[in-house]
Design a protein around this motif. Structure first.
Motif, PDB file in Angstrom:
ATOM      1  N   VAL A 152       0.838  -1.209   0.000  1.00  0.00           N
ATOM      2  CA  VAL A 152       0.000   0.000   0.000  1.00  0.00           C
ATOM      3  C   VAL A 152       0.868   1.253   0.000  1.00  0.00           C
ATOM      4  CG1 VAL A 152      -1.630   1.356   1.367  1.00  0.00           C
ATOM      5  CG2 VAL A 152      -1.976  -1.099   1.095  1.00  0.00           C
ATOM      6  N   ALA A 153       1.880   1.264   0.859  1.00  0.00           N
ATOM      7  CA  ALA A 153       2.750   2.434   0.977  1.00  0.00           C
ATOM      8  C   ALA A 153       3.524   2.692  -0.316  1.00  0.00           C
ATOM      9  CB  ALA A 153       3.719   2.244   2.141  1.00  0.00           C
ATOM     10  N   ALA A 154       3.987   1.624  -0.961  1.00  0.00           N
ATOM     11  CA  ALA A 154       4.745   1.786  -2.203  1.00  0.00           C
ATOM     12  C   ALA A 154       3.855   2.340  -3.309  1.00  0.00           C
ATOM     13  CB  ALA A 154       5.349   0.448  -2.624  1.00  0.00           C
ATOM     14  N   SER A 155       2.630   1.848  -3.400  1.00  0.00           N
ATOM     15  CA  SER A 155       1.693   2.348  -4.410  1.00  0.00           C
ATOM     16  C   SER A 155       1.353   3.815  -4.149  1.00  0.00           C
ATOM     17  CB  SER A 155       0.404   1.517  -4.403  1.00  0.00           C
ATOM     18  OG  SER A 155       0.680   0.193  -4.798  1.00  0.00           O
ATOM     19  N   ALA A 156       1.132   4.149  -2.887  1.00  0.00           N
ATOM     20  CA  ALA A 156       0.827   5.531  -2.529  1.00  0.00           C
ATOM     21  C   ALA A 156       2.005   6.446  -2.857  1.00  0.00           C
ATOM     22  CB  ALA A 156       0.481   5.625  -1.044  1.00  0.00           C
ATOM     23  N   GLN A 157       3.204   5.984  -2.544  1.00  0.00           N
ATOM     24  CA  GLN A 157       4.396   6.797  -2.790  1.00  0.00           C
ATOM     25  C   GLN A 157       4.593   7.037  -4.287  1.00  0.00           C
ATOM     26  OE1 GLN A 157       6.976   9.332  -1.895  1.00  0.00           O
ATOM     27  NE2 GLN A 157       6.086   8.186  -0.195  1.00  0.00           N
ATOM     28  N   LEU A 158       4.380   6.006  -5.088  1.00  0.00           N
ATOM     29  CA  LEU A 158       4.495   6.159  -6.534  1.00  0.00           C
ATOM     30  C   LEU A 158       3.462   7.166  -7.037  1.00  0.00           C
ATOM     31  CD1 LEU A 158       5.860   5.249  -9.150  1.00  0.00           C
ATOM     32  CD2 LEU A 158       4.186   3.399  -9.302  1.00  0.00           C
ATOM     33  N   GLY A 159       2.249   7.090  -6.503  1.00  0.00           N
ATOM     34  CA  GLY A 159       1.200   8.039  -6.883  1.00  0.00           C
ATOM     35  C   GLY A 159       1.556   9.469  -6.521  1.00  0.00           C
ATOM     36  N   ILE A 160       2.146   9.657  -5.354  1.00  0.00           N
ATOM     37  CA  ILE A 160       2.565  10.993  -4.919  1.00  0.00           C
ATOM     38  C   ILE A 160       3.628  11.551  -5.861  1.00  0.00           C
ATOM     39  CG2 ILE A 160       3.860  12.224  -3.115  1.00  0.00           C
ATOM     40  CD1 ILE A 160       2.363  10.374  -1.082  1.00  0.00           C
ATOM     41  N   ILE A 161       4.607  10.729  -6.190  1.00  0.00           N
ATOM     42  CA  ILE A 161       5.679  11.161  -7.093  1.00  0.00           C
ATOM     43  C   ILE A 161       5.115  11.519  -8.468  1.00  0.00           C
ATOM     44  CG2 ILE A 161       7.748  10.398  -8.335  1.00  0.00           C
ATOM     45  CD1 ILE A 161       8.393   8.677  -5.802  1.00  0.00           C
ATOM     46  N   GLN A 162       4.217  10.681  -8.990  1.00  0.00           N
ATOM     47  CA  GLN A 162       3.618  10.953 -10.300  1.00  0.00           C
ATOM     48  C   GLN A 162       2.812  12.248 -10.285  1.00  0.00           C
ATOM     49  OE1 GLN A 162       1.807   6.978 -10.600  1.00  0.00           O
ATOM     50  NE2 GLN A 162       2.887   6.694 -12.535  1.00  0.00           N
ATOM     51  N   LYS A 163       2.048  12.469  -9.216  1.00  0.00           N
ATOM     52  CA  LYS A 163       1.249  13.698  -9.087  1.00  0.00           C
ATOM     53  C   LYS A 163       2.159  14.920  -9.018  1.00  0.00           C
ATOM     54  CE  LYS A 163      -2.677  15.911  -8.026  1.00  0.00           C
ATOM     55  NZ  LYS A 163      -3.867  15.940  -8.897  1.00  0.00           N
ATOM     56  N   TRP A 164       3.217  14.821  -8.251  1.00  0.00           N
ATOM     57  CA  TRP A 164       4.169  15.923  -8.087  1.00  0.00           C
ATOM     58  C   TRP A 164       4.811  16.282  -9.425  1.00  0.00           C
ATOM     59  CZ3 TRP A 164       9.841  15.550  -6.515  1.00  0.00           C
ATOM     60  CH2 TRP A 164      10.330  16.796  -6.085  1.00  0.00           C
ATOM     61  N   LEU A 165       5.246  15.286 -10.167  1.00  0.00           N
ATOM     62  CA  LEU A 165       5.853  15.522 -11.480  1.00  0.00           C
ATOM     63  C   LEU A 165       4.838  16.100 -12.459  1.00  0.00           C
ATOM     64  CD1 LEU A 165       7.897  12.195 -11.801  1.00  0.00           C
ATOM     65  CD2 LEU A 165       8.889  14.481 -11.577  1.00  0.00           C
ATOM     66  N   ARG A 166       3.623  15.556 -12.433  1.00  0.00           N
ATOM     67  CA  ARG A 166       2.581  15.973 -13.374  1.00  0.00           C
ATOM     68  C   ARG A 166       2.144  17.409 -13.144  1.00  0.00           C
ATOM     69  NH1 ARG A 166      -0.359  11.843 -12.580  1.00  0.00           N
ATOM     70  NH2 ARG A 166      -1.929  12.744 -11.213  1.00  0.00           N
ATOM     71  N   THR A 167       2.221  17.872 -11.888  1.00  0.00           N
ATOM     72  CA  THR A 167       1.784  19.239 -11.566  1.00  0.00           C
ATOM     73  C   THR A 167       2.955  20.225 -11.512  1.00  0.00           C
ATOM     74  OG1 THR A 167       1.836  18.672  -9.197  1.00  0.00           O
ATOM     75  CG2 THR A 167      -0.279  18.473 -10.341  1.00  0.00           C
ATOM     76  N   GLY A 168       4.065  19.849 -12.118  1.00  0.00           N
ATOM     77  CA  GLY A 168       5.180  20.785 -12.262  1.00  0.00           C
ATOM     78  C   GLY A 168       6.059  20.952 -11.044  1.00  0.00           C
ATOM     79  N   MET A 169       5.988  20.014 -10.099  1.00  0.00           N
ATOM     80  CA  MET A 169       6.820  20.076  -8.887  1.00  0.00           C
ATOM     81  C   MET A 169       6.734  21.455  -8.228  1.00  0.00           C
ATOM     82  SD  MET A 169      10.173  17.871 -10.094  1.00  0.00           S
ATOM     83  CE  MET A 169      10.384  18.885 -11.563  1.00  0.00           C
ATOM     84  N   GLU A 170       5.496  21.909  -8.002  1.00  0.00           N
ATOM     85  CA  GLU A 170       5.277  23.234  -7.409  1.00  0.00           C
ATOM     86  C   GLU A 170       5.856  23.315  -5.993  1.00  0.00           C
ATOM     87  OE1 GLU A 170       1.067  23.480  -7.714  1.00  0.00           O
ATOM     88  OE2 GLU A 170       1.094  24.088  -9.828  1.00  0.00           O
ATOM     89  N   GLU A 171       5.795  22.203  -5.270  1.00  0.00           N
ATOM     90  CA  GLU A 171       6.389  22.168  -3.923  1.00  0.00           C
ATOM     91  C   GLU A 171       7.866  21.787  -4.050  1.00  0.00           C
ATOM     92  OE1 GLU A 171       2.180  21.219  -4.091  1.00  0.00           O
ATOM     93  OE2 GLU A 171       3.915  20.136  -4.868  1.00  0.00           O
ATOM     94  N   SER A 172       8.677  22.294  -3.153  1.00  0.00           N
ATOM     95  CA  SER A 172      10.083  21.892  -3.120  1.00  0.00           C
ATOM     96  C   SER A 172      10.171  20.479  -2.552  1.00  0.00           C
ATOM     97  CB  SER A 172      10.886  22.847  -2.231  1.00  0.00           C
ATOM     98  OG  SER A 172      10.518  22.669  -0.871  1.00  0.00           O
ATOM     99  N   PRO A 173      11.284  19.773  -2.793  1.00  0.00           N
ATOM    100  CA  PRO A 173      11.439  18.445  -2.183  1.00  0.00           C
ATOM    101  C   PRO A 173      11.267  18.488  -0.667  1.00  0.00           C
ATOM    102  CG  PRO A 173      13.117  18.770  -3.854  1.00  0.00           C
ATOM    103  CD  PRO A 173      12.411  20.086  -3.698  1.00  0.00           C
ATOM    104  N   GLU A 174      11.771  19.565  -0.050  1.00  0.00           N
ATOM    105  CA  GLU A 174      11.675  19.700   1.408  1.00  0.00           C
ATOM    106  C   GLU A 174      10.225  19.850   1.860  1.00  0.00           C
ATOM    107  OE1 GLU A 174      15.606  20.816  -0.080  1.00  0.00           O
ATOM    108  OE2 GLU A 174      13.608  21.581  -0.567  1.00  0.00           O
ATOM    109  N   GLU A 175       9.454  20.667   1.141  1.00  0.00           N
ATOM    110  CA  GLU A 175       8.044  20.877   1.501  1.00  0.00           C
ATOM    111  C   GLU A 175       7.240  19.581   1.356  1.00  0.00           C
ATOM    112  OE1 GLU A 175       7.300  25.550   0.265  1.00  0.00           O
ATOM    113  OE2 GLU A 175       7.275  24.006  -1.304  1.00  0.00           O
ATOM    114  N   LEU A 176       7.474  18.884   0.271  1.00  0.00           N
ATOM    115  CA  LEU A 176       6.753  17.623   0.059  1.00  0.00           C
ATOM    116  C   LEU A 176       7.157  16.590   1.107  1.00  0.00           C
ATOM    117  CD1 LEU A 176       4.692  16.247  -1.775  1.00  0.00           C
ATOM    118  CD2 LEU A 176       6.591  15.457  -3.206  1.00  0.00           C
ATOM    119  N   ALA A 177       8.431  16.567   1.449  1.00  0.00           N
ATOM    120  CA  ALA A 177       8.927  15.620   2.448  1.00  0.00           C
ATOM    121  C   ALA A 177       8.281  15.863   3.812  1.00  0.00           C
ATOM    122  CB  ALA A 177      10.447  15.718   2.561  1.00  0.00           C
TER     123      ALA A 177
END
Length: 199
Positions: A152-177
Motif C-alpha cells: 500500500v505504501a509503495a503504491s501511494a508513494q508512486l502516486g505521490i511522485i507521479q502527481k508531483w511531477l505531473r503538476t510541475g513540482m510546485e512544492e520543493s522536495p523539502e516541503e513535500l517531504a
C-alpha cells in the motif's frame, strides 16, 4: 568504462530522454537517436543491442544509484535507523527521495507519465516497498501487516511522485517531504502501532 565510452553513453541517454518527450518511445528509431546524439550507427551498436536495451540500461542505472544513495542514509544510523520510529528519519528519507527525483525529473516525467514504462514503474514500486520493509520494526507491525502495508505504501508513494511531477513540482522536495512524513508518521502511530499496543 573509459571516458570516451561514458561520454557516448551519456549523449545517447540524453538523446533518448529528449526524443521520448518529443515523440514517445515507440516512435523513436535508431536513426533518430544517432542523429540526435551526433554519432554513427556503428557506435550505437558498440554499446546497445537496440533502443530497448538503451532504455533498460538507463533505468537500471537510475535504480542502482537510487539504491546506493538510500543505503548510505541507513548506514549513517546503523543502530538508530528504524524508519517509522522517528519523524526525523522519515523526513530525511523522503527529502532524499524527492531531491533525487527532482534532479532526474526529465527522465522521471517520461517514465512515470501517462505513456511511461510500466515495467520501470513496477521496478520503482518494488524498490520502495523493499526499502520500507527493510527498515520497519516487524515486532511492532507483524509480518502479515508489514507485507500488505509495504504494498500500500509503495503504491501511494508512486502516486505521490507521479502527481508531483505531473503538476510541475510546485512544492520543493523539502516541503513535500514534510507533508508526506507527517502523514506517514501519523498513520503509523495512530493506527498501526496503536492496534499493536492495544493487544
Amino acid at each position: 568504462m573509459d571516458r570516451r565510452s561514458g561520454k557516448t553513453k551519456k549523449l545517447l541517454e540524453d538523446a533518448l530522454i529528449k526524443l521520448m518527450i518529443e515523440k514517445g518511445f515507440d516512435k523513436i528509431s535508431i536513426k533518430d537517436l544517432t542523429e540526435e546524439a551526433d554519432i554513427n550507427r556503428g557506435t550505437f551498436y558498440l554499446h546497445y543491442k537496440d533502443k530497448y536495451d538503451l532504455l533498460e540500461q538507463k533505468e537500471d542505472e537510475f535504480l542502482k544509484e537510487f539504491a546506493k544513495l538510500a543505503e548510505s542514509i541507513s548506514e549513517k544510523y546503523p543502530r538508530d535507523f528504524k524508519l517509522l520510529s522517528k519523524k526525523e528519519n522519515l523526513l530525511q528519507v523522503f527529502n532524499f527521495v524527492y531531491t533525487y527525483i527532482k534532479q532526474n525529473s526529465d527522465f522521471m516525467k517520461v517514465l512515470l507519465g501517462a505513456n511511461g514504462d510500466l515495467n520501470f514503474q513496477m521496478k520503482l514500486k518494488n524498490f520502495i516497498e523493499s526499502m520500507l520493509i527493510k527498515n520497519v520494526e516487524v515486532e511492532f507491525v507483524g509480518e502479515i501487516k508489514l507485507k500488505y502495508m509495504g504494498a500500500v505504501a509503495a503504491s501511494a508513494q508512486l502516486g505521490i511522485i507521479q502527481k508531483w511531477l505531473r503538476t510541475g513540482m510546485e512544492e520543493s522536495p523539502e516541503e513535500l517531504a514534510v507533508f508526506v512524513s507527517d502523514v506517514v508518521y501519523t498513520i503509523y502511530n495512530g493506527v498501526l502501532k496503536a492496534n499493536v499496543d492495544i493487544k
